[in-house]
Design a protein around this motif. Structure first.
Motif, mmCIF file in Angstrom:
data_model
loop_
_atom_site.group_PDB
_atom_site.id
_atom_site.type_symbol
_atom_site.label_atom_id
_atom_site.label_comp_id
_atom_site.label_asym_id
_atom_site.label_seq_id
_atom_site.Cartn_x
_atom_site.Cartn_y
_atom_site.Cartn_z
ATOM 1 N N TYR A 58 0.892 -1.183 -0.095
ATOM 2 C CA TYR A 58 0.062 0.108 0.000
ATOM 3 C C TYR A 58 1.063 1.105 0.066
ATOM 4 O O TYR A 58 0.441 2.304 -0.455
ATOM 5 C CB TYR A 58 -1.042 -0.269 1.353
ATOM 6 C CG TYR A 58 -2.095 -1.005 0.898
ATOM 7 C CD1 TYR A 58 -3.205 -0.493 0.089
ATOM 8 C CD2 TYR A 58 -2.228 -2.263 1.484
ATOM 9 C CE1 TYR A 58 -4.031 -1.354 -0.176
ATOM 10 C CE2 TYR A 58 -3.099 -3.058 1.184
ATOM 11 C CZ TYR A 58 -4.314 -2.646 0.322
ATOM 12 O OH TYR A 58 -5.276 -3.488 0.059
ATOM 13 N N SER A 59 1.837 1.154 0.627
ATOM 14 C CA SER A 59 2.778 2.380 0.512
ATOM 15 C C SER A 59 3.511 2.504 -0.677
ATOM 16 O O SER A 59 3.551 3.787 -1.376
ATOM 17 C CB SER A 59 4.226 2.009 1.445
ATOM 18 O OG SER A 59 5.197 3.077 1.429
ATOM 19 N N ALA A 60 3.610 1.525 -1.560
ATOM 20 C CA ALA A 60 4.031 1.792 -3.000
ATOM 21 C C ALA A 60 3.001 2.309 -3.782
ATOM 22 O O ALA A 60 3.251 3.412 -4.759
ATOM 23 C CB ALA A 60 4.563 0.275 -3.560
ATOM 24 N N ARG A 61 1.593 1.790 -3.527
ATOM 25 C CA ARG A 61 0.605 2.212 -4.206
ATOM 26 C C ARG A 61 0.260 3.971 -4.007
ATOM 27 O O ARG A 61 0.098 4.701 -4.975
ATOM 28 C CB ARG A 61 -0.647 1.513 -3.972
ATOM 29 C CG ARG A 61 -2.003 2.127 -4.620
ATOM 30 C CD ARG A 61 -3.114 1.211 -4.087
ATOM 31 N NE ARG A 61 -2.723 -0.255 -4.437
ATOM 32 C CZ ARG A 61 -3.788 -0.901 -4.162
ATOM 33 N NH1 ARG A 61 -5.134 -0.612 -3.403
ATOM 34 N NH2 ARG A 61 -4.015 -2.296 -4.535
ATOM 35 N N LEU A 62 0.465 4.306 -2.626
ATOM 36 C CA LEU A 62 0.353 5.567 -2.346
ATOM 37 C C LEU A 62 1.359 6.513 -2.854
ATOM 38 O O LEU A 62 1.127 7.690 -3.197
ATOM 39 C CB LEU A 62 0.561 5.925 -0.763
ATOM 40 C CG LEU A 62 0.375 7.185 -0.159
ATOM 41 C CD1 LEU A 62 -0.979 7.839 -0.458
ATOM 42 C CD2 LEU A 62 0.553 7.161 1.167
ATOM 43 N N LYS A 63 2.653 6.139 -3.090
ATOM 44 C CA LYS A 63 3.752 6.815 -3.841
ATOM 45 C C LYS A 63 3.449 6.979 -5.070
ATOM 46 O O LYS A 63 3.444 8.239 -5.615
ATOM 47 C CB LYS A 63 5.181 6.054 -3.641
ATOM 48 C CG LYS A 63 5.597 5.999 -2.568
ATOM 49 C CD LYS A 63 6.936 5.261 -2.302
ATOM 50 C CE LYS A 63 7.269 5.283 -0.482
ATOM 51 N NZ LYS A 63 7.870 4.015 -0.241
ATOM 52 N N HIS A 69 1.444 14.776 -7.527
ATOM 53 C CA HIS A 69 0.930 15.953 -6.494
ATOM 54 C C HIS A 69 2.156 16.706 -5.935
ATOM 55 O O HIS A 69 2.243 18.001 -5.753
ATOM 56 C CB HIS A 69 -0.088 15.179 -5.551
ATOM 57 C CG HIS A 69 -0.672 16.005 -4.627
ATOM 58 N ND1 HIS A 69 -1.554 17.160 -4.955
ATOM 59 C CD2 HIS A 69 -0.466 16.227 -3.102
ATOM 60 C CE1 HIS A 69 -1.757 17.885 -3.882
ATOM 61 N NE2 HIS A 69 -1.194 17.164 -2.756
ATOM 62 N N ILE A 70 3.181 15.993 -5.377
ATOM 63 C CA ILE A 70 4.148 16.485 -4.645
ATOM 64 C C ILE A 70 5.185 17.518 -5.639
ATOM 65 O O ILE A 70 5.526 18.507 -5.296
ATOM 66 C CB ILE A 70 5.176 15.546 -4.153
ATOM 67 C CG1 ILE A 70 4.476 14.591 -2.927
ATOM 68 C CG2 ILE A 70 6.447 16.090 -3.513
ATOM 69 C CD1 ILE A 70 5.208 13.393 -2.654
ATOM 70 N N THR A 91 13.625 4.295 -1.371
ATOM 71 C CA THR A 91 12.538 5.218 -1.201
ATOM 72 C C THR A 91 13.427 6.317 -1.490
ATOM 73 O O THR A 91 12.799 7.455 -1.880
ATOM 74 C CB THR A 91 11.951 5.114 0.423
ATOM 75 O OG1 THR A 91 11.607 4.061 0.521
ATOM 76 C CG2 THR A 91 11.207 6.411 0.757
ATOM 77 N N ARG A 92 14.700 6.590 -1.023
ATOM 78 C CA ARG A 92 15.426 7.748 -1.258
ATOM 79 C C ARG A 92 15.604 8.209 -2.786
ATOM 80 O O ARG A 92 15.509 9.267 -3.157
ATOM 81 C CB ARG A 92 16.905 7.719 -0.674
ATOM 82 C CG ARG A 92 16.687 7.759 0.770
ATOM 83 C CD ARG A 92 18.158 7.770 1.620
ATOM 84 N NE ARG A 92 18.719 6.763 1.373
ATOM 85 C CZ ARG A 92 19.109 5.636 2.383
ATOM 86 N NH1 ARG A 92 18.132 5.664 3.282
ATOM 87 N NH2 ARG A 92 20.009 4.757 2.089
ATOM 88 N N ASN A 93 15.558 6.954 -3.606
ATOM 89 C CA ASN A 93 15.711 7.250 -5.218
ATOM 90 C C ASN A 93 14.398 7.833 -5.400
ATOM 91 O O ASN A 93 14.292 8.682 -6.436
ATOM 92 C CB ASN A 93 15.987 5.727 -5.753
ATOM 93 C CG ASN A 93 17.660 5.665 -5.683
ATOM 94 O OD1 ASN A 93 18.462 6.511 -5.177
ATOM 95 N ND2 ASN A 93 17.698 4.349 -5.580
ATOM 96 N N TRP A 94 13.142 7.391 -5.065
ATOM 97 C CA TRP A 94 11.790 7.645 -5.315
ATOM 98 C C TRP A 94 11.846 9.401 -5.131
ATOM 99 O O TRP A 94 11.529 10.308 -5.888
ATOM 100 C CB TRP A 94 10.805 7.171 -4.497
ATOM 101 C CG TRP A 94 9.639 7.581 -4.848
ATOM 102 C CD1 TRP A 94 8.697 7.840 -5.750
ATOM 103 C CD2 TRP A 94 8.846 8.173 -3.565
ATOM 104 N NE1 TRP A 94 7.739 8.598 -5.345
ATOM 105 C CE2 TRP A 94 7.579 8.974 -4.186
ATOM 106 C CE3 TRP A 94 9.182 8.438 -2.169
ATOM 107 C CZ2 TRP A 94 6.465 9.573 -3.297
ATOM 108 C CZ3 TRP A 94 8.008 9.142 -1.340
ATOM 109 C CH2 TRP A 94 6.964 9.659 -2.016
ATOM 110 N N ILE A 95 12.457 9.608 -4.012
ATOM 111 C CA ILE A 95 12.437 11.026 -3.526
ATOM 112 C C ILE A 95 13.270 12.183 -4.399
ATOM 113 O O ILE A 95 12.970 13.025 -4.744
ATOM 114 C CB ILE A 95 12.764 11.117 -1.798
ATOM 115 C CG1 ILE A 95 11.675 10.625 -1.252
ATOM 116 C CG2 ILE A 95 12.964 12.713 -1.592
ATOM 117 C CD1 ILE A 95 12.051 10.193 0.327
#
Length: 162
Positions: A58-63, A69-70, A91-95
């Motif tokens: 669900y975290s992956a889906r939320l991202k 939006h971000i 996660t840091r790569n996504w950011i």
């Protein structure tokens, strides 16, 4: 006159190290939008997350839902504080993709706490039960903490340590 660039703040630290507390403080100080993974997940999927695997899915889906939006918020000149655990390179790569694609500034806040201090805070958090938090056992703490990978110099983030 040059436009002031927005900043994407994100936080790395073990479970119960104070990431959410720091996120709230930063959002207030920086007059930034706070986006809390725990609150979004709790409100969108109140009964669906029962295991750590559920959380990861669900975290992956939320991202995927929040990425654009971000970016739009940052492009509008408003800073963002992500209360998502930036505890693994994925996660840091996504950011990184978010701030690089918007040319926003970034700051990775790294909280370095011992397991003992985190466990003390975990027990306190379990009693207080603020919105977005769930009761976690010591066993769950150690299981989740086993995934924790602190950032390296090679990742080349602007960092501030606590």
């Amino acid at each position: 006159m040059d436009k002031i660039k927005s900043t994407l703040h994100f936080i790395c630290g073990k479970m119960a190290s104070g990431k959410t507390t720091l996120s709230k403080k930063l959002a207030k100080e920086e007059k930034a939008i706070l986006i809390s993974e725990d609150i979004w997940l709790q409100r969108l999927y109140p009964t669906e997350i029962n295991t750590f695997e559920d959380y990861k899915n669900y975290s992956a889906r939320l991202k995927t839902i929040l990425t654009d939006h971000i970016k739009e918020i940052l492009l509008s000149g408003v800073s963002v504080v992500l209360d998502f655990p930036a505890n693994i390179p994925k996660t840091r790569n996504w950011i990184r993709e978010i701030f690089e694609s918007t040319s926003a500034n970034h700051l990775l806040h790294v909280i370095d706490m011992t397991d003992e201090d985190c466990l003390r805070q975990l027990h306190k958090r379990n009693l207080e039960r603020s919105e977005g938090s769930i009761v976690m056992t010591e066993e769950e703490f150690f299981m989740v903490t086993s995934y924790y990978i602190p950032p390296t110099e090679e990742e080349n983030f602007n960092t501030k340590e606590y």
